[in-house]
Design an enzyme around this catalytic site. Sequence first.
Site, PDB file in Angstrom:
ATOM      1  N   ASP A   1      40.543  44.433  36.233  1.00 20.73           N
ATOM      2  CA  ASP A   1      40.288  43.353  37.204  1.00 20.73           C
ATOM      3  C   ASP A   1      38.868  43.375  37.746  1.00 20.73           C
ATOM      4  O   ASP A   1      38.373  44.799  37.826  1.00 20.73           O
ATOM      5  CB  ASP A   1      41.246  43.053  37.990  1.00 20.73           C
ATOM      6  CG  ASP A   1      41.320  41.698  39.020  1.00 20.73           C
ATOM      7  OD1 ASP A   1      40.507  40.940  38.447  1.00 20.73           O
ATOM      8  OD2 ASP A   1      42.153  41.765  39.455  1.00 20.73           O
TER       9      ASP A   1
ATOM     10  N   GLU B   1      33.323  41.976  37.347  1.00 21.99           N
ATOM     11  CA  GLU B   1      31.976  41.217  37.028  1.00 21.99           C
ATOM     12  C   GLU B   1      30.686  41.954  37.341  1.00 21.99           C
ATOM     13  O   GLU B   1      29.867  41.478  36.715  1.00 21.99           O
ATOM     14  CB  GLU B   1      32.286  39.952  38.024  1.00 21.99           C
ATOM     15  CG  GLU B   1      33.309  39.092  37.809  1.00 21.99           C
ATOM     16  CD  GLU B   1      34.803  39.742  37.953  1.00 21.99           C
ATOM     17  OE1 GLU B   1      35.631  39.132  36.999  1.00 21.99           O
ATOM     18  OE2 GLU B   1      34.844  40.364  38.895  1.00 21.99           O
TER      19      GLU B   1
ATOM     20  N   ASP C   1      40.988  33.672  38.427  1.00 22.34           N
ATOM     21  CA  ASP C   1      41.963  33.349  39.495  1.00 22.34           C
ATOM     22  C   ASP C   1      41.925  31.673  39.670  1.00 22.34           C
ATOM     23  O   ASP C   1      41.067  31.151  40.485  1.00 22.34           O
ATOM     24  CB  ASP C   1      41.536  33.876  41.086  1.00 22.34           C
ATOM     25  CG  ASP C   1      41.719  35.396  40.852  1.00 22.34           C
ATOM     26  OD1 ASP C   1      42.548  36.014  39.932  1.00 22.34           O
ATOM     27  OD2 ASP C   1      41.040  35.894  41.607  1.00 22.34           O
TER      28      ASP C   1
END
Length: 800
Positions: A405, A408, A483
């Site tokens: 997670d 990015e 999300d």
Amino acid sequence: MIVNTELQQKGNQFPNRVVDFKKEVDTLYFTTQNEIILELTVLRDSVIRFRYATGGVFERDFSYAIDENASRGYNHLELKDDKEYYHVHTSKLHIRIEKESLQTAIYDTDGNLINEDEIGFHYEESFHYGGNIVKMSKKAQHAESYYGLGDKPMHSNLRGKRVQNWATDQYAFAKDQDPIYKSVPFYIGLNNKKAYGIFFDNTFRTYFDFCQERMGVTSFWAQGGEMNYYFIYGPQMSDVVTSYTNLTGVPELPPMWALGYQQCKWSYFPESNVKEVAAKFRELKIPCDGIYLDIDYMEGFRCFTWNKEYFPDPKRMVKELADDGFKTIVIIDPGIKIDKDYWVYQEGVKNDYFCKRADGPNMKGKVWPGECNFPDYTNPKVRDWWAGLFKELISDVGVKGVWNDMNEPAVMEVPDKTFPPDVRHNYDGDPCSHRKAHNIYGTQMARATYEGVKKFAYPKRPFVITRSAYSGAQRYTSSWTGDNVASWEHLWIANIQVQRMCISGMSFTGTDIGGFAEQPTGELYARWIQLGVFHPFCRTHSSGHHGDQEPWAFDEGVTDIARKFINLRYRLLPYLYTMFYEYVEKGTPLLKPLVYFDQDDAQTHYRTDEFIFGHHILVCPILEPNAKGRRMYVPRGNWYNYWTKQMIAGGKEQWVDADIDEMPLFVKEGTILPKYPIQQYVGELTIEQVELEVYYGLGKNASKLYEDAQDGYDYTKDRYSYRTFKMVGREKDWIIQQHKRGDFMTSYDTFRIHLIGLPFDIKEIELDNEVVSFEDVHFDPVACALIINKDFTELHLTGA
């Protein structure tokens, strides 16, 4: 050549006349007077690479996206030239290159125009950063449609949109918000019933404009790097997608349990909470294979540690969960807490493994643990180190999967949510700034994670899931769409995102069922689970801050619906596993938007809701509250309503009833649908019989069934079973033939064949050329079912 003077004034530079040409095997070089070089490489007859250099110099040719095992080789390559053009011919394409301007046009062998440059390649120097801003503009054909580009949360047909690729942590993103988590710079164009694809392999921030700025122009550009794109010809969309997937790679086969239902929340802790959730699944007889531990399992959010207060003996807990059929998956983020007493941090500092700022210090950023440093996953040494860190989690504790997670990469409390652009990366020996490495950071983290999990899970197969990804990430990892929000609009978005990811090469994708942010109503959760069980990756996940989101968290009616649909997924596991095998072998996407399924039907070009699951099942989710059904488009052909077994003719929009406990599902005529008995988890039961639901259809049809040990690598040594069922349906008789490949012995000996839609009463049954009595095959005339040996070669049913 006509060049827009306004563009010239903006500092754009354009190729002029070609003054030199050379050919080296499969690569042609065209050099202009102003030192722009077009390197045109024929990878396959239908796959052409276009690469442009300025100042007469190419950068080192390197890509994280291209798979080293991608197919190469063509049947024909011929070059001709005349006064105005060079002509390159392959067995599928004719490429025309203008000598005055390097502008190209691509035709099929019948002379139909497929794609042509408008201005074509041009660039401007980037004085702010150095290097070039590289640009390409193409003419848009009349009524051309555009698809692909990964996880964009917008209408599946991108005509009229402008989008960009810059992996962004976008909590609770909105419809049409752009960019979000993934960067997949690949799109499919469709016009005049012919499809092509363009993969712009450039990791800088890239932009795509599909006729938004100018009606007749589609363009793409990047803030650095080279103009380097692959043109992939169809003419079928399926050819484009499988060629692109072959180019950027396919995953290995996942373990079958990873296709089961998985349950997640931020966060299940302490151990008693995890055990309670697991026990409830078994008590309520809702199948589940995976349970997730979010960031709270760690000691102060330090990766590769355990909070001993919450989880005093992780190895024992993981084993006890495994004994009950649950595989434990844990989260691992890239941020390593700056803490001189923390061993992972110590190793990273000592070996110089963290990303640095341009002036030398390690890059610092805030994430969950507070101030962190970040490994440079573009450095092969760092990837090796990172892979090694999984030894304890996987080998010792027994964790079965890892969830990446925040990659990015996400940074908190800074305006652009990520690393500053001056951060330096190794880029596998080609040092660069974060501007170039940003979009592939998450993929390289997932790659390093995959290498570690694979090494320590051996001889079992690895399972990795990532939030951020660039083209080619599918070789290492599954993914989810980040999300999202518990809203009806997000259910619509979820449906489109997974279809789009599937035709962008990344089929092993799903969404947070029920929505991550906020709390769904029971009805919304029910409708979402109905859709989610038809997504390749099937997981409920929630932020847990507004209430629980397990299948029993609503009312009994919702629990029953969740159980019914999760049971259906487990029954269809052999069908889903076969789909995965075809994805791995051929690059075939697991879900197919209607336009992919039938591009010749113009009605499909703007359909977003309906999709084909595998080859044979039509799915259409209910996307609004209080619905008792919906209007949907049923594509051409004959389809059986899965619930009623009634056949309807497609090619038109029609109303389909679907109360809260049903969702419109149709099976294509001439399909054999394999089904396992319901299990509470993969491997709970020894399969003693497989049901084949056989849907009658006139003419010839085929279905497949792939099976192996469901985990491990024996399947690579021919220990698999791949059955092809060929059917011929006529008015008074029906023949089913079976052909089998592979050496795997399945645990069952018989098929229960359930015949649906037979237009005649059975008078005679012939098995492998011998007439058999109804008793021999346990024929049940009421259920229209019979039981036969799994290794039959031909079943012939004759009607009265």
